[in-house]
Design a protein around this motif. Structure first.
Motif, PDB file in Angstrom:
ATOM      1  N   UNK A 169       0.842  -1.191   0.000  1.00 50.62           N
ATOM      2  CA  UNK A 169       0.000   0.000   0.000  1.00 50.62           C
ATOM      3  C   UNK A 169       0.879   1.242   0.000  1.00 50.62           C
ATOM      4  N   UNK A 170       0.282   2.341  -0.391  1.00 52.76           N
ATOM      5  CA  UNK A 170       0.916   3.657  -0.368  1.00 52.76           C
ATOM      6  C   UNK A 170      -0.117   4.662   0.114  1.00 52.76           C
ATOM      7  N   UNK A 171       0.367   5.787   0.617  1.00 50.79           N
ATOM      8  CA  UNK A 171      -0.546   6.861   1.006  1.00 50.79           C
ATOM      9  C   UNK A 171       0.003   8.168   0.460  1.00 50.79           C
ATOM     10  N   UNK A 172      -0.846   8.917  -0.233  1.00 50.25           N
ATOM     11  CA  UNK A 172      -0.437  10.182  -0.846  1.00 50.25           C
ATOM     12  C   UNK A 172      -1.406  11.278  -0.449  1.00 50.25           C
ATOM     13  N   UNK A 173      -0.900  12.519  -0.437  1.00 48.61           N
ATOM     14  CA  UNK A 173      -1.729  13.686  -0.131  1.00 48.61           C
ATOM     15  C   UNK A 173      -1.713  14.608  -1.338  1.00 48.61           C
ATOM     16  N   UNK A 174      -2.898  15.076  -1.732  1.00 50.33           N
ATOM     17  CA  UNK A 174      -3.042  15.967  -2.879  1.00 50.33           C
ATOM     18  C   UNK A 174      -3.855  17.186  -2.487  1.00 50.33           C
ATOM     19  N   UNK A 175      -3.539  18.326  -3.117  1.00 53.00           N
ATOM     20  CA  UNK A 175      -4.359  19.525  -3.022  1.00 53.00           C
ATOM     21  C   UNK A 175      -5.389  19.409  -4.148  1.00 53.00           C
ATOM     22  N   UNK A 176      -6.667  19.287  -3.792  1.00 52.35           N
ATOM     23  CA  UNK A 176      -7.726  19.137  -4.790  1.00 52.35           C
ATOM     24  C   UNK A 176      -8.738  20.289  -4.676  1.00 52.35           C
ATOM     25  N   UNK A 177      -8.223  21.472  -4.320  1.00 52.74           N
ATOM     26  CA  UNK A 177      -9.094  22.632  -4.181  1.00 52.74           C
ATOM     27  C   UNK A 177      -9.800  22.915  -5.506  1.00 52.74           C
ATOM     28  N   UNK A 178      -9.055  22.828  -6.614  1.00 51.61           N
ATOM     29  CA  UNK A 178      -9.659  22.935  -7.942  1.00 51.61           C
ATOM     30  C   UNK A 178     -10.045  21.511  -8.349  1.00 51.61           C
ATOM     31  N   UNK A 179     -11.334  21.262  -8.566  1.00 59.14           N
ATOM     32  CA  UNK A 179     -11.814  19.885  -8.757  1.00 59.14           C
ATOM     33  C   UNK A 179     -11.094  19.080  -9.834  1.00 59.14           C
ATOM     34  N   UNK A 180     -10.598  19.683 -10.881  1.00 54.46           N
ATOM     35  CA  UNK A 180      -9.971  18.939 -11.977  1.00 54.46           C
ATOM     36  C   UNK A 180      -8.469  18.749 -11.775  1.00 54.46           C
ATOM     37  N   UNK A 181      -7.910  19.311 -10.703  1.00 57.16           N
ATOM     38  CA  UNK A 181      -6.459  19.232 -10.468  1.00 57.16           C
ATOM     39  C   UNK A 181      -6.150  18.416  -9.220  1.00 57.16           C
ATOM     40  N   UNK A 182      -5.062  17.637  -9.306  1.00 56.81           N
ATOM     41  CA  UNK A 182      -4.532  16.896  -8.149  1.00 56.81           C
ATOM     42  C   UNK A 182      -3.071  17.291  -8.013  1.00 56.81           C
ATOM     43  N   UNK A 183      -2.805  18.244  -7.133  1.00 54.32           N
ATOM     44  CA  UNK A 183      -1.446  18.739  -6.939  1.00 54.32           C
ATOM     45  C   UNK A 183      -0.841  18.004  -5.746  1.00 54.32           C
ATOM     46  N   UNK A 184       0.268  17.251  -5.949  1.00 52.59           N
ATOM     47  CA  UNK A 184       0.892  16.543  -4.816  1.00 52.59           C
ATOM     48  C   UNK A 184       1.349  17.512  -3.727  1.00 52.59           C
ATOM     49  N   UNK A 185       1.128  17.131  -2.485  1.00 50.31           N
ATOM     50  CA  UNK A 185       1.531  17.929  -1.331  1.00 50.31           C
ATOM     51  C   UNK A 185       2.752  17.261  -0.708  1.00 50.31           C
ATOM     52  N   UNK A 186       3.775  18.061  -0.420  1.00 45.77           N
ATOM     53  CA  UNK A 186       4.971  17.522   0.223  1.00 45.77           C
ATOM     54  C   UNK A 186       4.633  17.225   1.681  1.00 45.77           C
ATOM     55  N   UNK A 187       4.883  15.992   2.088  1.00 46.67           N
ATOM     56  CA  UNK A 187       4.538  15.560   3.438  1.00 46.67           C
ATOM     57  C   UNK A 187       5.730  14.891   4.090  1.00 46.67           C
ATOM     58  N   UNK A 188       5.661  14.816   5.396  1.00 45.66           N
ATOM     59  CA  UNK A 188       6.591  13.967   6.130  1.00 45.66           C
ATOM     60  C   UNK A 188       5.924  12.609   6.200  1.00 45.66           C
ATOM     61  N   UNK A 189       6.575  11.578   5.647  1.00 45.92           N
ATOM     62  CA  UNK A 189       5.949  10.255   5.607  1.00 45.92           C
ATOM     63  C   UNK A 189       6.676   9.302   6.514  1.00 45.92           C
ATOM     64  N   UNK A 190       5.900   8.406   7.091  1.00 47.30           N
ATOM     65  CA  UNK A 190       6.422   7.319   7.905  1.00 47.30           C
ATOM     66  C   UNK A 190       5.717   6.068   7.458  1.00 47.30           C
ATOM     67  N   UNK A 191       6.462   5.093   7.011  1.00 52.32           N
ATOM     68  CA  UNK A 191       5.888   3.852   6.498  1.00 52.32           C
ATOM     69  C   UNK A 191       6.224   2.713   7.455  1.00 52.32           C
ATOM     70  N   UNK A 192       5.203   2.215   8.121  1.00 47.34           N
ATOM     71  CA  UNK A 192       5.396   1.070   9.016  1.00 47.34           C
ATOM     72  C   UNK A 192       4.636  -0.126   8.465  1.00 47.34           C
TER      73      UNK A 192
END
Length: 196
Positions: A169-192
């Protein structure tokens, strides 16, 4: 005498502390719900949407807010991919209604987050084979917890997507304020994650 012992045991058990807080909906607390409560982004808040895709395994989401004095994760609920876009629309809708009303598994969860305050979203999926002929449940699938931390901005809408890929599995965060756009958000990730 037995009643007194049972009452004392009940008081002790209800007084036990957990390492999580649970604000997820339940049938007793919230009754029958056909959809999860909606929130909006406003002048002081952002909206965070949590979804799962890739497979129909349930995913539990919880959050930890940076401004909260109680730093235990707060369980928000469980989402499940209904297959929208992959199966007939009426089948997906039937899946969503049955999951929402009966077992409180929604197509998505929504959360209003304070702008400028860090938030950590935790997604985790566990599926058990609960065949009642066996003495113990067998873990069929496990992935996570996947953690993503970011600082939401006011009036923005974010999508936290838990993607199930095979046994991983993976987990991603996107800015979807504009419905047709998915802008990746820089996050601090921890994968356990611990795929089975």
């Amino acid at each position: 005498m037995k009643i007194a012992k049972i009452l004392v045991l009940m008081l002790v058990l209800t007084g036990c502390h957990s390492n999580v807080r649970d604000s997820s909906p339940s049938l007793l607390k919230d009754g029958i719900q056909l959809q999860q409560k909606k929130v909006v982004a406003d002048a002081g808040h952002a909206k965070v949407i949590m979804k799962s895709t890739g497979f129909t395994y349930p995913v539990q989401f919880s959050v930890r807010r940076g401004s909260d004095p109680d730093q235990r994760p707060e369980i928000l609920g469980t989402v499940v991919d209904s297959g929208r876009g992959q199966v007939f629309g009426w089948i997906a809708k039937l899946n969503e209604v049955a999951n929402s009303a009966a077992v409180k598994r929604f197509p998505q969860l929504e959360l209003q987050a304070d702008s400028g305050q860090s938030i950590e979203v935790i997604g985790e999926s566990r599926v058990y084979d609960n065949n009642y002929y066996r003495i113990a449940e067998r873990l069929v699938y496990a992935c996570g917890p996947m953690r993503s931390s970011f600082k939401p901005e006011k009036e923005k809408v974010y999508l936290v997507e838990f993607l199930i890929i095979g046994k991983g599995c993976e987990q991603h965060v996107y800015d979807v304020t504009k419905p047709k756009e998915r802008i990746p958000v820089i996050t601090e990730k921890y994968d356990a994650s611990n795929p089975v």
